[in-house]
Design an enzyme around this catalytic site. Structure first.
Site, PDB file in Angstrom:
ATOM      1  N   MET A   1      -8.800   8.623  -0.603  1.00 53.38           N
ATOM      2  CA  MET A   1      -9.679   8.992   0.524  1.00 53.38           C
ATOM      3  C   MET A   1     -10.233  10.396   0.301  1.00 53.38           C
ATOM      4  O   MET A   1      -9.506  11.283  -0.144  1.00 53.38           O
ATOM      5  CB  MET A   1      -8.880   9.000   1.827  1.00 53.38           C
ATOM      6  CG  MET A   1      -8.196   7.689   2.140  1.00 53.38           C
ATOM      7  SD  MET A   1      -7.304   7.844   3.692  1.00 53.38           S
ATOM      8  CE  MET A   1      -6.481   6.263   3.755  1.00 53.38           C
TER       9      MET A   1
ATOM     10  N   HIS B   1      -1.240  -1.148  -4.282  1.00 44.29           N
ATOM     11  CA  HIS B   1      -2.518  -0.764  -3.674  1.00 44.29           C
ATOM     12  C   HIS B   1      -2.521   0.752  -3.460  1.00 44.29           C
ATOM     13  O   HIS B   1      -1.631   1.291  -2.793  1.00 44.29           O
ATOM     14  CB  HIS B   1      -2.667  -1.519  -2.349  1.00 44.29           C
ATOM     15  CG  HIS B   1      -3.950  -1.310  -1.649  1.00 44.29           C
ATOM     16  ND1 HIS B   1      -5.098  -2.023  -1.963  1.00 44.29           N
ATOM     17  CD2 HIS B   1      -4.298  -0.486  -0.629  1.00 44.29           C
ATOM     18  CE1 HIS B   1      -6.083  -1.642  -1.166  1.00 44.29           C
ATOM     19  NE2 HIS B   1      -5.625  -0.709  -0.347  1.00 44.29           N
TER      20      HIS B   1
ATOM     21  N   ASP C   1      -6.855  -6.043   4.161  1.00 43.72           N
ATOM     22  CA  ASP C   1      -6.187  -4.740   4.177  1.00 43.72           C
ATOM     23  C   ASP C   1      -6.288  -4.123   5.565  1.00 43.72           C
ATOM     24  O   ASP C   1      -7.391  -3.865   6.054  1.00 43.72           O
ATOM     25  CB  ASP C   1      -6.871  -3.846   3.123  1.00 43.72           C
ATOM     26  CG  ASP C   1      -6.279  -2.446   3.047  1.00 43.72           C
ATOM     27  OD1 ASP C   1      -5.189  -2.219   3.604  1.00 43.72           O
ATOM     28  OD2 ASP C   1      -6.914  -1.587   2.401  1.00 43.72           O
TER      29      ASP C   1
ATOM     30  N   MET D   1     -11.917   4.945  -0.954  1.00 41.54           N
ATOM     31  CA  MET D   1     -12.595   5.226   0.325  1.00 41.54           C
ATOM     32  C   MET D   1     -13.279   6.576   0.176  1.00 41.54           C
ATOM     33  O   MET D   1     -12.873   7.597   0.743  1.00 41.54           O
ATOM     34  CB  MET D   1     -11.571   5.213   1.472  1.00 41.54           C
ATOM     35  CG  MET D   1     -11.203   3.797   1.873  1.00 41.54           C
ATOM     36  SD  MET D   1      -9.700   3.742   2.839  1.00 41.54           S
ATOM     37  CE  MET D   1      -8.506   3.752   1.531  1.00 41.54           C
TER      38      MET D   1
ATOM     39  N   SER E   1       0.841  -1.196   0.000  1.00 42.08           N
ATOM     40  CA  SER E   1       0.000   0.000   0.000  1.00 42.08           C
ATOM     41  C   SER E   1       0.868   1.235   0.000  1.00 42.08           C
ATOM     42  O   SER E   1       1.648   1.474   0.921  1.00 42.08           O
ATOM     43  CB  SER E   1      -0.907  -0.002   1.232  1.00 42.08           C
ATOM     44  OG  SER E   1      -1.547   1.253   1.319  1.00 42.08           O
TER      45      SER E   1
ATOM     46  N   ASP F   1      -4.651   3.963  -2.109  1.00 42.55           N
ATOM     47  CA  ASP F   1      -5.770   4.340  -1.250  1.00 42.55           C
ATOM     48  C   ASP F   1      -6.233   5.759  -1.539  1.00 42.55           C
ATOM     49  O   ASP F   1      -5.544   6.715  -1.194  1.00 42.55           O
ATOM     50  CB  ASP F   1      -5.333   4.249   0.216  1.00 42.55           C
ATOM     51  CG  ASP F   1      -5.102   2.816   0.651  1.00 42.55           C
ATOM     52  OD1 ASP F   1      -6.070   2.046   0.669  1.00 42.55           O
ATOM     53  OD2 ASP F   1      -3.940   2.475   0.964  1.00 42.55           O
TER      54      ASP F   1
ATOM     55  N   MET G   1     -11.928  -5.457   4.988  1.00 40.88           N
ATOM     56  CA  MET G   1     -11.091  -4.544   5.779  1.00 40.88           C
ATOM     57  C   MET G   1     -10.814  -5.185   7.130  1.00 40.88           C
ATOM     58  O   MET G   1     -11.735  -5.598   7.837  1.00 40.88           O
ATOM     59  CB  MET G   1     -11.793  -3.199   5.991  1.00 40.88           C
ATOM     60  CG  MET G   1     -11.824  -2.282   4.784  1.00 40.88           C
ATOM     61  SD  MET G   1     -10.211  -1.904   4.046  1.00 40.88           S
ATOM     62  CE  MET G   1      -9.349  -1.121   5.417  1.00 40.88           C
TER      63      MET G   1
END
Ligand code: DX5
Ligand code: ZN
Length: 225
Positions: free
Chosen positions: A36, A32, A174, A67, A7, A34, A136
């Site tokens: 947000m 990965h 994750d 997210m 990540s 992320d 998650m």
């Protein structure tokens, strides 16, 4: 097949290109990413311009974890920025089915994510239409947290359900994944492992190899059984 997905959130943002090259050369399969929005989760990370820039310097499969509230609004842009797999939270989609359909239409692989407290029944009806379910193992929003133990049982239940349906859907885990709990997660049925701090803290190349060794040993033992 077991895949390690470092990540990027755990990487040193001053040298992203180097960090990515290191994990790619060490044998990571996915990167990965992320995204947000500060609404679905408290924090804000990075978005399309960063993904597009990194796309130009890496051949890794870009696994984008959205997210974000109502991610359907961004599917096309994230795909154009370079996502190979787009994973949205069931909790963030008013129209989950349409959102998954929009991802499929974009040409990306389709993932659906569940927060720790969301039961696996929330995705039961869409299982045949997704390539991956992300369970998650921490509450989303920040790297460096501890894995929540009850999520391991959730992975086991989901793997059973996927088998019952005759599917071969990937299960990604994750949050708080370390070399110490990886084997337990694989045994429960996970096959795509995200790790942020456990990869990028210290020597990333060495850490990737440590995870890959755990995958290999687990696979060998499974073959013997
Ligand atoms: C958390 C993110 C994770 C995070 C994992 O909300 O979805 O991908 O980067 O970080 P670690 O592995 O440090 O828990
Ligand atoms: Zn993530």
């Amino acid at each position: 097949m077991y895949i390690l997905a470092p990540s990027l959130l755990g990487a040193d943002f001053r040298k992203l290109e180097d960090e990515i090259r290191t994990v790619e050369q060490a044998g990571a399969g996915y990167l990965h990413l992320d995204v947000m929005d500060g609404v679905f989760v408290p924090s804000i990370s990075f978005g399309m311009p960063v993904i597009a820039a990194l796309r130009r310097c890496s051949g890794l499969t870009f696994d984008v974890h959205m997210m974000v509230e109502e991610p359907i609004r961004y599917v096309r842009d994230v795909r154009e920025a370079g996502a190979d797999l787009i994973c949205v939270h069931a909790e963030a989609c008013r129209h989950l089915d349409s959102t998954l359909e929009e991802i499929r239409r974009s040409g990306a692989r389709v993932g659906v994510a569940l927060n720790p407290a969301t039961p696996i029944s929330a995705v039961d009806l869409v299982l045949p239409r997704v390539d991956m379910v992300l369970v998650m193992t921490v509450n989303p929003g920040f790297g460096g947290q501890r894995l929540i133990p009850y999520t391991v049982e959730k992975v086991r239940g989901l793997r059973e359900r996927i088998r019952e349906l005759g599917l071969s859907t990937d299960i990604q885990v994750d949050g708080g994944v370390t070399p110490d709990n990886t084997e337990e997660l694989l045994a429960a049925g996970a096959n795509v492992v995200v790790a942020g701090s456990a990869v990028f803290r210290g020597e990333a190349g060495k850490n990737v190899k440590e995870f890959l060794d755990i995958f290999r040993a687990f696979q060998e033992r499974a073959g013997e059984r």
